[in-house]
Design a protein around this motif. Structure first.
Motif, PDB file in Angstrom:
ATOM      1  N   GLU A  79     -11.663  -0.358   8.774  1.00 31.73           N
ATOM      2  CA  GLU A  79     -10.267  -0.613   9.130  1.00 31.73           C
ATOM      3  C   GLU A  79      -9.910  -2.080   8.900  1.00 31.73           C
ATOM      4  OE1 GLU A  79      -6.362  -0.113  10.282  1.00 31.73           O
ATOM      5  OE2 GLU A  79      -7.888   1.286   9.569  1.00 31.73           O
TER       6      GLU A  79
ATOM      7  N   ARG B 236      -2.401  -0.481  -0.386  1.00 36.11           N
ATOM      8  CA  ARG B 236      -3.162  -0.070   0.796  1.00 36.11           C
ATOM      9  C   ARG B 236      -3.068   1.442   1.035  1.00 36.11           C
ATOM     10  NH1 ARG B 236      -0.563  -2.787   5.084  1.00 36.11           N
ATOM     11  NH2 ARG B 236      -1.632  -4.658   4.320  1.00 36.11           N
TER      12      ARG B 236
ATOM     13  N   THR C 262      -4.671   1.961  -6.037  1.00 31.83           N
ATOM     14  CA  THR C 262      -4.826   2.394  -4.638  1.00 31.83           C
ATOM     15  C   THR C 262      -6.048   3.275  -4.460  1.00 31.83           C
ATOM     16  OG1 THR C 262      -2.426   2.312  -4.294  1.00 31.83           O
ATOM     17  CG2 THR C 262      -3.707   3.617  -2.740  1.00 31.83           C
TER      18      THR C 262
ATOM     19  N   ARG D  38      -9.267  -2.169   5.267  1.00 26.48           N
ATOM     20  CA  ARG D  38      -7.997  -1.522   4.913  1.00 26.48           C
ATOM     21  C   ARG D  38      -6.819  -2.430   5.208  1.00 26.48           C
ATOM     22  NH1 ARG D  38      -3.717   1.651   6.447  1.00 26.48           N
ATOM     23  NH2 ARG D  38      -4.022   1.087   8.635  1.00 26.48           N
ATOM     24  N   GLN D  39      -6.878  -3.137   6.311  1.00 30.43           N
ATOM     25  CA  GLN D  39      -5.784  -4.027   6.682  1.00 30.43           C
ATOM     26  C   GLN D  39      -5.664  -5.215   5.726  1.00 30.43           C
ATOM     27  OE1 GLN D  39      -3.479  -3.592   8.882  1.00 30.43           O
ATOM     28  NE2 GLN D  39      -4.292  -1.782   9.910  1.00 30.43           N
TER      29      GLN D  39
ATOM     30  N   VAL E 280      -6.114  -4.950   2.437  1.00 31.40           N
ATOM     31  CA  VAL E 280      -5.647  -4.492   1.130  1.00 31.40           C
ATOM     32  C   VAL E 280      -4.171  -4.862   0.997  1.00 31.40           C
ATOM     33  CG1 VAL E 280      -5.259  -2.489  -0.348  1.00 31.40           C
ATOM     34  CG2 VAL E 280      -7.300  -2.589   1.098  1.00 31.40           C
TER      35      VAL E 280
ATOM     36  N   LEU F 157      -7.016   7.684   4.347  1.00 34.62           N
ATOM     37  CA  LEU F 157      -8.362   7.125   4.336  1.00 34.62           C
ATOM     38  C   LEU F 157      -9.267   7.862   5.313  1.00 34.62           C
ATOM     39  CD1 LEU F 157     -10.356   5.006   3.359  1.00 34.62           C
ATOM     40  CD2 LEU F 157      -9.471   3.451   5.111  1.00 34.62           C
TER      41      LEU F 157
ATOM     42  N   SER G 219      -3.032   4.785   3.213  1.00 38.89           N
ATOM     43  CA  SER G 219      -2.593   5.008   4.589  1.00 38.89           C
ATOM     44  C   SER G 219      -3.792   5.313   5.486  1.00 38.89           C
ATOM     45  CB  SER G 219      -1.595   6.160   4.652  1.00 38.89           C
ATOM     46  OG  SER G 219      -2.241   7.384   4.357  1.00 38.89           O
ATOM     47  N   TYR G 220      -3.614   5.110   6.772  1.00 39.41           N
ATOM     48  CA  TYR G 220      -4.706   5.351   7.724  1.00 39.41           C
ATOM     49  C   TYR G 220      -5.163   6.807   7.664  1.00 39.41           C
ATOM     50  CZ  TYR G 220      -7.238   5.778  12.126  1.00 39.41           C
ATOM     51  OH  TYR G 220      -8.201   6.027  13.066  1.00 39.41           O
TER      52      TYR G 220
ATOM     53  N   LEU H 227     -13.659   1.563  -0.061  1.00 35.98           N
ATOM     54  CA  LEU H 227     -13.835   1.657   1.389  1.00 35.98           C
ATOM     55  C   LEU H 227     -14.782   2.797   1.743  1.00 35.98           C
ATOM     56  CD1 LEU H 227     -10.146   0.979   2.483  1.00 35.98           C
ATOM     57  CD2 LEU H 227     -12.119  -0.509   2.891  1.00 35.98           C
TER      58      LEU H 227
ATOM     59  N   TYR I 205      -9.245   1.236  -4.265  1.00 40.59           N
ATOM     60  CA  TYR I 205      -9.465   0.611  -2.961  1.00 40.59           C
ATOM     61  C   TYR I 205      -9.982   1.644  -1.960  1.00 40.59           C
ATOM     62  CZ  TYR I 205      -7.265  -3.828  -4.247  1.00 40.59           C
ATOM     63  OH  TYR I 205      -6.998  -5.044  -4.821  1.00 40.59           O
ATOM     64  N   GLN I 206      -9.438   2.848  -2.027  1.00 42.36           N
ATOM     65  CA  GLN I 206      -9.912   3.906  -1.128  1.00 42.36           C
ATOM     66  C   GLN I 206     -11.358   4.263  -1.439  1.00 42.36           C
ATOM     67  OE1 GLN I 206      -7.248   7.173   0.033  1.00 42.36           O
ATOM     68  NE2 GLN I 206      -8.769   8.599  -0.758  1.00 42.36           N
TER      69      GLN I 206
END
Length: 288
Positions: free
Chosen positions: A260, A271, A74, A263-264, A266, A277, A273-274, A81, A77-78
């Motif tokens: 975004e 993923r 996770t 993110r969607q 992932v 991130l 969280s909004y 982004l 991925y962050q």
């Protein structure tokens, strides 16, 4: 860890059930070295014949995926982004400055903040090549998207060579087990003048070959192949994320919207969280 537990369960349930039913391990232990050398040796030989050195090395390396699992977590991925967000902002504000980062990513001060991503050659190639294409003022984003799609397909196909090689080995193991069993029967027929107790023991040893071929195919090598494929598919989402974000950038969407979109895309279990991130992106802006 889960892979080790699975292997332990297989051995305990198969051999535990055999002994609980009254089976004796002595006959298996006596025949095991010879039957295993024939079956495993033939399987390895066939594996070497049917694959080139690149696939052989790739397969040996990918066996670790069975126990390690997916490469990307996770937090990765962050980080990806955040990196893409920074690079997109630089591309919009100063294309000349961006060039220094994408032409020499190994020395980039921006990319260097994310060493795990920087060390991945495939991720760096996707990011740098796509941003370079965007800087060349492509009039049709669909053209870049099509090129990226083909590249992703080639990347996945290359990554799955090890899984295919292992599955081919698993498919052949039952037949190799029969080969070893037939050789055991030939040996038994040559001793047909022996008493029934001796012949029974020899036939039992021959049947160990059939058992080993099926056991190795469906209990170990086949599941190894399936697990390697699953991990490769999961890791492929990381590269798909790069594609989605950079394609959104080519269509001229705002940097925050591009992120975004990524993110969607992932996978749910990975993923960020909004809010998490968003905080990370704010920190990235402040550090810029």
């Amino acid at each position: 860890m889960l892979g080790l537990i699975g292997i332990a369960v297989i051995f305990v349930m198969v051999f535990g059930g055999y002994m609980a039913a009254g089976g004796k391990m002595e006959i298996i232990f006596e025949a095991l070295p010879f039957e295993l050398s024939m079956i495993a040796g033939a399987a390895i030989g066939a594996f070497l014949i049917s694959n080139n050195m690149h696939v052989v090395k790739h397969t040996i390396k990918d066996l670790g995926k069975v126990f390690k699992g997916a490469k990307w977590r996770t937090e990765d991925y962050q980080d990806l982004l955040c990196l893409l967000f920074t690079l997109i902002r630089v591309a919009r504000n100063s294309p000349v400055e961006l060039e220094a980062h994408i032409e020499a990513p190994e020395t980039s001060s921006i990319i260097g903040k994310y060493p795990k991503i920087q060390a991945d050659a495939d991720a760096m190639a996707l990011i740098c090549d796509t941003l370079r294409a965007a800087s060349m003022n492509y009039n049709d984003p669909n053209q870049v998207e099509e090129v990226l799609e083909k590249r992703m397909e080639a990347l996945l196909s290359n990554a799955q060579h090890s899984s295919h090689a292992l599955q081919t080995m698993a498919d052949g193991l039952p037949a190799l087990g029969i080969v070893a069993a037939v050789l055991g029967v030939i040996k038994t027929m040559a001793s047909i003048d022996q008493p029934p107790a001796v012949l029974g023991k020899m036939i039992g040893g021959a049947l160990v070959g059939t058992f080993l071929g099926v056991f190795l195919a469906y209990g170990l090598v086949g599941p190894f192949s399936a697990r390697v494929k699953a991990v490769i598919d999961e890791d492929q989402n990381f590269y798909q994320l790069i594609r989605e974000v950079l394609i959104a950038n080519l269509y001229g969407h705002a940097p925050n919207l591009c992120i975004e979109v990524g993110r969607q895309n992932v996978p749910g279990g990975l993923r960020p969280s909004y809010n998490t991130l968003e905080e990370a992106l704010k920190s990235t802006k402040a550090a810029a």
